[in-house]
Design a protein around this motif. Structure first.
Motif, PDB file in Angstrom:
ATOM      1  N   THR A   1      68.818 -35.860 -26.550  1.00 51.10           N
ATOM      2  CA  THR A   1      69.702 -36.986 -26.294  1.00 51.10           C
ATOM      3  C   THR A   1      69.208 -38.190 -27.089  1.00 51.10           C
ATOM      4  O   THR A   1      68.011 -38.476 -27.104  1.00 51.10           O
ATOM      5  CB  THR A   1      69.723 -37.340 -24.797  1.00 51.10           C
ATOM      6  N   TYR A   2      70.125 -38.853 -27.727  1.00 50.80           N
ATOM      7  CA  TYR A   2      69.819 -40.045 -28.501  1.00 50.80           C
ATOM      8  C   TYR A   2      70.572 -41.233 -27.928  1.00 50.80           C
ATOM      9  O   TYR A   2      71.692 -41.086 -27.455  1.00 50.80           O
ATOM     10  CB  TYR A   2      70.247 -39.888 -29.966  1.00 50.80           C
TER      11      TYR A   2
ATOM     12  N   VAL B   1      63.042 -53.013 -29.189  1.00 50.07           N
ATOM     13  CA  VAL B   1      61.696 -52.715 -28.677  1.00 50.07           C
ATOM     14  C   VAL B   1      61.733 -52.529 -27.163  1.00 50.07           C
ATOM     15  O   VAL B   1      61.076 -51.641 -26.622  1.00 50.07           O
ATOM     16  CB  VAL B   1      60.701 -53.820 -29.091  1.00 50.07           C
ATOM     17  N   SER B   2      62.533 -53.341 -26.480  1.00 51.20           N
ATOM     18  CA  SER B   2      62.603 -53.232 -25.016  1.00 51.20           C
ATOM     19  C   SER B   2      63.223 -51.912 -24.560  1.00 51.20           C
ATOM     20  O   SER B   2      63.021 -51.499 -23.424  1.00 51.20           O
ATOM     21  CB  SER B   2      63.383 -54.407 -24.420  1.00 51.20           C
ATOM     22  N   GLN B   3      63.956 -51.265 -25.438  1.00 48.79           N
ATOM     23  CA  GLN B   3      64.620 -49.998 -25.091  1.00 48.79           C
ATOM     24  C   GLN B   3      63.756 -48.771 -25.369  1.00 48.79           C
ATOM     25  O   GLN B   3      64.143 -47.663 -25.027  1.00 48.79           O
ATOM     26  CB  GLN B   3      65.940 -49.869 -25.862  1.00 48.79           C
TER      27      GLN B   3
ATOM     28  N   VAL C   1      68.162 -44.485 -32.044  1.00 47.34           N
ATOM     29  CA  VAL C   1      68.624 -44.653 -33.411  1.00 47.34           C
ATOM     30  C   VAL C   1      69.219 -46.042 -33.502  1.00 47.34           C
ATOM     31  O   VAL C   1      70.005 -46.446 -32.646  1.00 47.34           O
ATOM     32  CB  VAL C   1      69.694 -43.604 -33.784  1.00 47.34           C
ATOM     33  N   THR C   2      68.833 -46.784 -34.534  1.00 50.14           N
ATOM     34  CA  THR C   2      69.385 -48.115 -34.744  1.00 50.14           C
ATOM     35  C   THR C   2      70.116 -48.131 -36.074  1.00 50.14           C
ATOM     36  O   THR C   2      69.568 -47.723 -37.099  1.00 50.14           O
ATOM     37  CB  THR C   2      68.280 -49.182 -34.739  1.00 50.14           C
ATOM     38  N   VAL C   3      71.348 -48.592 -36.045  1.00 48.49           N
ATOM     39  CA  VAL C   3      72.178 -48.700 -37.238  1.00 48.49           C
ATOM     40  C   VAL C   3      72.464 -50.178 -37.448  1.00 48.49           C
ATOM     41  O   VAL C   3      72.891 -50.866 -36.518  1.00 48.49           O
ATOM     42  CB  VAL C   3      73.503 -47.929 -37.063  1.00 48.49           C
TER      43      VAL C   3
END
Length: 98
Positions: A4-5, A29-31, A39-41
């Motif tokens: 899971t992402y 960062v808090s997540q 994943v950050t886009v």
């Protein structure tokens, strides 16, 4: 088991300046949790897409994408460079600046 992402997408006003980018970084960062896949886009900073559109339109109007023949095109690109350089400079820690 299925991996899971959690996907976070940011752009525009969320990335408009150094303060907003710091806020986004803090949220990311808090997540972070052990074992959780994130994943950050990121897309363009606020105003950048409009500036790119303007540069393209200016270049097409002149028919010559050359700074010497299309000063408005070059000015827009210079403004884009300056915007990104200013934000990068503000985000760099003192240790990284030296």
């Amino acid at each position: 088991a299925t991996d899971t992402y959690t996907v976070h997408k940011f752009g525009g006003s969320s990335l408009a300046d150094a303060a907003r980018i710091r806020a986004v970084a803090g949220l990311i960062v808090s997540q972070l949790e052990d074992g959780k896949r994130n994943v950050t886009v990121v897309s363009a900073m606020g105003g950048v897409t409009n500036m790119l559109d303007a540069a393209i339109a200016q270049a097409l109007r002149t028919g010559v994408p050359n700074a010497k023949h299309a000063p408005h095109y070059a000015e827009t690109l210079d403004a884009l460079r300056a915007k990104h350089a200013a934000v990068a400079e503000e985000l760099l820690t003192p240790e990284l600046k030296d």
